[in-house]
Scaffold this motif. Structure first.
Motif, short mmCIF file in Angstrom:
data_model
loop_
_atom_site.label_atom_id
_atom_site.label_comp_id
_atom_site.label_asym_id
_atom_site.label_seq_id
_atom_site.Cartn_x
_atom_site.Cartn_y
_atom_site.Cartn_z
N PRO A 21 9.71 2.68 5.99
CA PRO A 21 10.20 1.32 6.29
C PRO A 21 11.03 1.27 7.56
CG PRO A 21 11.58 2.34 4.64
CD PRO A 21 10.45 3.30 4.88
N SER A 22 10.97 0.15 8.24
CA SER A 22 11.82 -0.07 9.41
C SER A 22 13.21 -0.47 8.94
CB SER A 22 11.23 -1.16 10.30
OG SER A 22 11.26 -2.42 9.62
N ASP A 23 14.17 -0.43 9.85
CA ASP A 23 15.54 -0.83 9.50
C ASP A 23 15.58 -2.28 9.04
OD1 ASP A 23 16.43 1.67 10.18
OD2 ASP A 23 17.17 1.09 12.17
N SER A 24 14.79 -3.14 9.67
CA SER A 24 14.79 -4.55 9.29
C SER A 24 14.19 -4.74 7.89
CB SER A 24 14.00 -5.38 10.31
OG SER A 24 12.65 -4.97 10.36
N GLU A 25 13.17 -3.95 7.54
CA GLU A 25 12.59 -4.04 6.20
C GLU A 25 13.60 -3.60 5.15
OE1 GLU A 25 7.82 -3.32 6.85
OE2 GLU A 25 9.16 -1.60 7.00
N ILE A 26 14.29 -2.52 5.44
CA ILE A 26 15.32 -2.04 4.51
C ILE A 26 16.40 -3.09 4.33
CG2 ILE A 26 17.18 -0.35 4.21
CD1 ILE A 26 15.39 1.71 5.55
N GLU A 27 16.82 -3.69 5.42
CA GLU A 27 17.87 -4.72 5.35
C GLU A 27 17.42 -5.91 4.50
OE1 GLU A 27 21.52 -6.33 5.84
OE2 GLU A 27 20.89 -4.38 6.58
N THR A 28 16.17 -6.32 4.66
CA THR A 28 15.65 -7.44 3.89
C THR A 28 15.63 -7.11 2.40
OG1 THR A 28 14.27 -8.21 5.71
CG2 THR A 28 13.66 -8.94 3.50
N ILE A 29 15.22 -5.91 2.06
CA ILE A 29 15.16 -5.49 0.66
C ILE A 29 16.56 -5.42 0.06
CG2 ILE A 29 14.58 -3.58 -0.89
CD1 ILE A 29 12.22 -2.98 1.01
N VAL A 30 17.52 -4.89 0.83
CA VAL A 30 18.90 -4.83 0.36
C VAL A 30 19.45 -6.23 0.11
CG1 VAL A 30 21.27 -4.23 1.02
CG2 VAL A 30 19.43 -2.59 1.40
N GLN A 31 19.18 -7.14 1.02
CA GLN A 31 19.65 -8.51 0.85
C GLN A 31 19.05 -9.14 -0.40
OE1 GLN A 31 18.73 -10.59 4.47
NE2 GLN A 31 20.31 -9.56 5.66
N TRP A 32 17.79 -8.87 -0.63
CA TRP A 32 17.14 -9.39 -1.83
C TRP A 32 17.78 -8.83 -3.09
CZ3 TRP A 32 12.69 -6.32 -4.13
CH2 TRP A 32 12.28 -6.88 -5.34
N THR A 45 8.72 -12.50 -4.01
CA THR A 45 7.52 -12.14 -4.76
C THR A 45 6.69 -11.12 -3.98
OG1 THR A 45 7.43 -14.31 -5.80
CG2 THR A 45 5.41 -13.00 -5.83
N GLN A 46 6.55 -11.33 -2.69
CA GLN A 46 5.79 -10.40 -1.85
C GLN A 46 6.43 -9.02 -1.82
OE1 GLN A 46 5.45 -12.32 1.95
NE2 GLN A 46 3.98 -13.86 1.24
N LEU A 47 7.76 -9.00 -1.69
CA LEU A 47 8.47 -7.73 -1.66
C LEU A 47 8.28 -6.96 -2.96
CD1 LEU A 47 11.86 -8.68 0.04
CD2 LEU A 47 10.19 -7.02 0.87
N ARG A 48 8.47 -7.64 -4.08
CA ARG A 48 8.32 -6.97 -5.36
C ARG A 48 6.90 -6.42 -5.55
NH1 ARG A 48 10.12 -6.33 -10.57
NH2 ARG A 48 12.16 -7.21 -10.10
N ARG A 49 5.91 -7.24 -5.25
CA ARG A 49 4.53 -6.79 -5.42
C ARG A 49 4.19 -5.62 -4.52
NH1 ARG A 49 1.47 -12.72 -5.72
NH2 ARG A 49 2.14 -13.23 -7.88
N ARG A 50 4.66 -5.70 -3.29
CA ARG A 50 4.38 -4.61 -2.35
C ARG A 50 5.02 -3.30 -2.82
NH1 ARG A 50 7.48 -3.39 3.21
NH2 ARG A 50 6.46 -1.42 3.68
N LEU A 51 6.29 -3.38 -3.22
CA LEU A 51 6.99 -2.18 -3.66
C LEU A 51 6.36 -1.59 -4.92
CD1 LEU A 51 10.70 -3.30 -3.09
CD2 LEU A 51 9.34 -1.72 -1.69
N GLU A 52 5.98 -2.45 -5.84
CA GLU A 52 5.35 -1.97 -7.06
C GLU A 52 4.00 -1.32 -6.78
OE1 GLU A 52 7.30 -5.02 -10.35
OE2 GLU A 52 5.34 -5.49 -9.47
N ARG A 53 3.24 -1.87 -5.83
CA ARG A 53 1.97 -1.26 -5.45
C ARG A 53 2.16 0.14 -4.87
NH1 ARG A 53 0.64 -6.37 -3.21
NH2 ARG A 53 1.09 -5.52 -1.13
N GLU A 54 3.29 0.31 -4.19
CA GLU A 54 3.57 1.60 -3.57
C GLU A 54 4.23 2.58 -4.53
OE1 GLU A 54 2.50 2.46 -0.76
OE2 GLU A 54 1.88 0.55 0.11
N GLY A 55 4.38 2.19 -5.77
CA GLY A 55 4.94 3.10 -6.78
C GLY A 55 6.44 3.10 -6.88
N VAL A 56 7.10 2.10 -6.31
CA VAL A 56 8.56 2.02 -6.39
C VAL A 56 8.96 1.30 -7.68
CG1 VAL A 56 10.66 1.11 -5.30
CG2 VAL A 56 8.77 1.97 -3.88
N ASP A 57 9.87 1.92 -8.43
CA ASP A 57 10.40 1.28 -9.64
C ASP A 57 11.43 0.25 -9.20
OD1 ASP A 57 11.66 0.54 -11.99
OD2 ASP A 57 11.59 2.56 -12.85
N VAL A 58 11.00 -0.99 -9.08
CA VAL A 58 11.86 -2.04 -8.54
C VAL A 58 13.04 -2.32 -9.46
CG1 VAL A 58 11.96 -4.45 -7.80
CG2 VAL A 58 9.93 -3.09 -7.31
#
Length: 205
Positions: A65-76, A88-101
């Motif tokens: 992830p880029s710094d801006s992507e990390i910042e967006t996820i942290v804010q969320w 919704t997009q963030l959650r779906r993307r992270l779950e597809r990549e195997g991240v336990d949201v």
């Protein structure tokens, strides 16, 4: 100062160990106990810790992830304003990549957790530099509290002596609180100044 082995385990200490965030504890303490422009508030430290944590978790899942992507996820995760569609997009993307949201959501920390880690777990203290604006404000308010307490005590004693008031031995207590109408949080004045702000943009965890 190193972590105290006998201290009560804290959430931040657990996360540092579990996710191999080597050196993060020393960095947090150094930034918090620094003076002048080098000093970081507890709120800033919490935001930085969450960025480190999220970045490590995403990299462990094979993401870059880029710094801006990390910042967006942290804010969320910390309750900042992020659009519903983007959430919704963030959650779906992270779950597809195997991240336990859900686990990641539980792990992000507030400034209160950082304060507990630094003070109670590591035994660190922040001593404000002479002339610090925040310290000046705190001292002024404390002096006003002392003056009000003294005046109230004198007046009550005068009333008691003239039989206008029935009162045994007493102590006058003066508390100065701050209520933020935007995030519905309440603080003692010293607690607010120490934290560097209210709970706006955060959720309790």
């Amino acid at each position: 100062m190193s972590d105290s082995a006998g201290a009560r385990r804290s959430k931040v200490a657990r996360l540092v160990d579990e996710h191999d965030l080597a050196g993060v504890g020393d960095e947090l303490e150094a930034r918090w106990t620094a003076t002048g422009d080098d000093h970081w508030s507890l709120r800033d430290l919490a935001a930085e810790f969450n960025r480190e944590l999220v970045g490590e978790r995403l990299q462990a899942a094979g993401l870059r992830p880029s710094d801006s992507e990390i910042e967006t996820i942290v804010q969320w995760l910390t309750g900042a304003e992020v659009g519903a569609a983007e959430r919704t997009q963030l959650r779906r993307r992270l779950e597809r990549e195997g991240v336990d949201v859900d686990a990641l959501d539980r792990d992000v920390v507030t400034y209160q957790a950082i304060r507990s880690y630094l003070r109670d777990y590591r035994g660190a203290e922040y001593e404000r530099a002479s002339g610090d604006r925040t310290e000046t404000v705190a001292d002024a308010i404390q002096k006003l509290r002392g003056r009000l307490s003294s005046v109230a005590e004198t007046k009550l004693e005068q009333l008691r002596e003239t039989s206008h008031l029935s009162l045994g031995e007493f102590h006058v207590m003066v508390d100065v609180g701050v209520y933020c109408t935007e995030c519905d949080s309440r603080y003692g004045i010293v607690q607010l100044l120490d934290a560097g702000g209210c709970d706006c943009g955060e959720t309790d965890r």
